[in-house]
Design a protein around this motif. Structure first.
Motif, PDB file in Angstrom:
ATOM      1  N   UNK A 130       0.865  -1.188   0.000  1.00  0.00           N
ATOM      2  CA  UNK A 130       0.000   0.000   0.000  1.00  0.00           C
ATOM      3  C   UNK A 130       0.897   1.232   0.000  1.00  0.00           C
ATOM      4  N   UNK A 131       0.541   2.206  -0.834  1.00  0.00           N
ATOM      5  CA  UNK A 131       1.244   3.488  -0.825  1.00  0.00           C
ATOM      6  C   UNK A 131       0.211   4.600  -0.762  1.00  0.00           C
ATOM      7  N   UNK A 178      -4.874 -10.308  -9.777  1.00  0.00           N
ATOM      8  CA  UNK A 178      -3.576 -10.725  -9.248  1.00  0.00           C
ATOM      9  C   UNK A 178      -2.459 -10.014 -10.027  1.00  0.00           C
ATOM     10  N   UNK A 179      -1.669  -9.241  -9.316  1.00  0.00           N
ATOM     11  CA  UNK A 179      -0.571  -8.520  -9.960  1.00  0.00           C
ATOM     12  C   UNK A 179      -0.965  -7.172 -10.521  1.00  0.00           C
ATOM     13  N   UNK A 180      -2.236  -6.759 -10.341  1.00  0.00           N
ATOM     14  CA  UNK A 180      -2.669  -5.456 -10.874  1.00  0.00           C
ATOM     15  C   UNK A 180      -2.109  -4.324 -10.024  1.00  0.00           C
ATOM     16  N   UNK A 181      -2.065  -3.134 -10.618  1.00  0.00           N
ATOM     17  CA  UNK A 181      -1.713  -1.914  -9.889  1.00  0.00           C
ATOM     18  C   UNK A 181      -2.964  -1.054  -9.810  1.00  0.00           C
ATOM     19  N   UNK A 182      -3.287  -0.607  -8.599  1.00  0.00           N
ATOM     20  CA  UNK A 182      -4.561   0.078  -8.365  1.00  0.00           C
ATOM     21  C   UNK A 182      -4.298   1.461  -7.790  1.00  0.00           C
ATOM     22  N   UNK A 197      -3.516  -7.565  -5.279  1.00  0.00           N
ATOM     23  CA  UNK A 197      -2.850  -6.720  -6.273  1.00  0.00           C
ATOM     24  C   UNK A 197      -1.381  -6.518  -5.927  1.00  0.00           C
ATOM     25  N   UNK A 198      -0.607  -6.087  -6.928  1.00  0.00           N
ATOM     26  CA  UNK A 198       0.814  -5.827  -6.703  1.00  0.00           C
ATOM     27  C   UNK A 198       1.001  -4.580  -5.853  1.00  0.00           C
ATOM     28  N   UNK A 199       0.215  -3.543  -6.127  1.00  0.00           N
ATOM     29  CA  UNK A 199       0.337  -2.294  -5.378  1.00  0.00           C
ATOM     30  C   UNK A 199      -1.004  -1.581  -5.373  1.00  0.00           C
ATOM     31  N   UNK A 200      -1.368  -1.017  -4.216  1.00  0.00           N
ATOM     32  CA  UNK A 200      -2.584  -0.219  -4.087  1.00  0.00           C
ATOM     33  C   UNK A 200      -2.181   1.177  -3.626  1.00  0.00           C
TER      34      UNK A 200
END
Length: 452
Positions: free
Chosen positions: A3-4, A199-203, A226-229
């Protein structure tokens, strides 16, 4: 699976940062894992339009702009879990209306109110809100027991008992037959881990000031899959990291921030270093507007130096005078400074008190206006035409529904003719079978010496 947070005040470019990141990734790699912009329902079109109108971007299949519900549809379409027919909001209200009639004798507090207009809609909204906050009828039953054991308010316990009864009956009626739209997000959270697309998406999650418990469940499942949210928060960094002050305008955002951090700790999700946008660069705003955004709630703010022409503060005696002043200002701008009506927007904190005033006063000034306000469908002329037509037959051609039908302006009779007919019918007491018996109306008017 990280998470960012993207943190910045209004106008610092949080949405632009999300869009630019998606555009850059599309240019770098047109095909690949999904790029998802998760935004509120009302912002999906403008966000997708902003992405699609990017210069040099000929098209894209990798990026998607979704709301929470649309994401639920997208995932459940892929992995299953929603094979039952989906019941709409109107269908659910019809089912609740039937349940209210069936359970009328069991209701403790709502027995007399159940037949009132609008009560079904109120109960439907209440049950939807309970589901949004993950409150089931079991929790309601526990609360009722607690109130009864501690001598709580009998009225409140009775209301909760009625709501719990209707909640339970509705769930039983929907079971194995329909999928409730209020359950979409719970289904999404339960099935997110099975989605290959996610799976592996960037959100990028943008445009939210807070989330319901159902939405937090979805974010948790999304962060695991996901890869990154990336989640934008409209706040200053000082409001999030300093001592909490409830009077701080960003205090609700701080609560969201703390809830997200607690979620990350509980689920053991890595939190990346946040992206903090420069609060001194508010490119969308002029300097006076940026100053107001930053200092409006600061009672010790230093006055802005120099003359300010973009902002005018005006005091009015009452709302009518206020709207009159706005109408005169709009007329002056369009007449003397070359503005068009479409160039002008009026933003209100509460439209309810001003909607009718604006419509009436602007019409007097000849100013066309579109008021962005939802209106009940029951007052639409076509709906009124159908309702009154059915009521005409049900009440044997009584006066009121007949003329409600004629006054919808959807019949080939002018309003002037309707008024003359109404006076004639009232004067001679025409009702019931006299409308349809085929016998001509031959009533004579009694004239007096006072008549012209």
């Amino acid at each position: 699976m990280t998470i960012r947070l993207i943190i910045g005040r209004a106008g610092t470019g949080k949405t632009a940062t999300c869009l630019d990141a998606v555009r850059e990734e599309l240019r770098r790699q047109p095909a690949g894992p999904l790029l998802i912009l998760l935004v509120p329902e009302q912002a999906t079109f403008q966000t997708e339009y902003a992405l699609a109108s990017t210069p040099g971007l000929q098209g894209f299949i990798r990026a998607q702009v979704l709301s929470f519900r649309r994401m639920a549809f997208r995932v459940l379409q892929e992995v299953g879990g929603a094979a039952r027919a989906h019941i709409g909001d109107l269908g659910k209200r019809m089912m609740l209306r039937c349940l209210l009639e069936q359970q009328a004798a069991q209701l403790k507090v709502f027995r007399h109110a159940a037949g009132q207009p609008g009560f079904t809609e109120t109960i439907a909204r209440t049950l939807s809100e309970l589901k949004s906050y993950c409150v089931g009828y079991e929790e309601l039953a526990d609360t009722i027991d607690l109130l009864n054991s501690t001598g709580g308010t009998g009225q409140l316990a009775g209301e909760l008992a009625d709501i719990s009864l209707l909640y339970n009956c509705l769930e039983e009626a929907l079971a194995d037959r329909f999928t409730d739209p209020d359950d979409y997000l719970n289904l999404l959270a339960d099935h997110m881990g099975h989605s290959e697309a996610m799976r592996g998406a960037t959100v990028w999650v943008d445009g939210f000031s807070g989330f319901t418990p159902q939405e937090y469940r979805v974010l948790t499942a999304l962060a695991r899959t996901a890869a990154q949210v990336n989640i934008t928060l409209c706040s200053s960094i000082e409001s999030l990291t300093g001592s909490p002050v409830e009077s701080d305008p960003f205090y609700p955002i701080r609560e969201t921030y703390e809830r997200l951090m607690d979620m990350a700790v509980q689920e053991k999700i890595k939190v990346e270093r946040p992206l903090i946008l420069d609060s001194t660069k508010q490119g969308h705003y002029s300097e006076p507007i940026a100053y107001l955004e930053k200092e409006f709630f600061n009672l010790q703010a230093t006055p802005l130096a120099g003359a300010v022409e973009e902002v005018t503060l005006v005091s009015a005696a009452n709302p009518v005078a206020e709207v009159e002043g706005v109408a005169r200002e709009i007329t002056a701008l369009c007449r003397d400074q070359g503005f068009y009506y479409r160039d002008i927007i009026i933003i209100l904190r509460e439209i309810g008190a001003y909607g009718e005033l604006i419509a009436t006063i602007f019409a007097d000034h000849g100013i066309p206006v579109f008021i962005d306000q939802k209106r009940p469908v029951m007052y639409h002329p076509l709906v009124e035409l159908i309702r009154s037509a059915l009521e005409v037959l049900e009440t044997d051609w009584s006066y009121d529904p007949v003329f409600r039908f004629l006054k919808t302006d959807l019949v080939p009779v002018s309003r002037e003719e309707v008024d003359l007919l109404e006076n004639y019918v009232l004067a001679h007491g025409i009702r019931g079978s006299r409308w349809i018996d085929g016998i001509p109306w031959k009533y004579n008017r009694r004239m007096t010496l006072e008549d012209e």
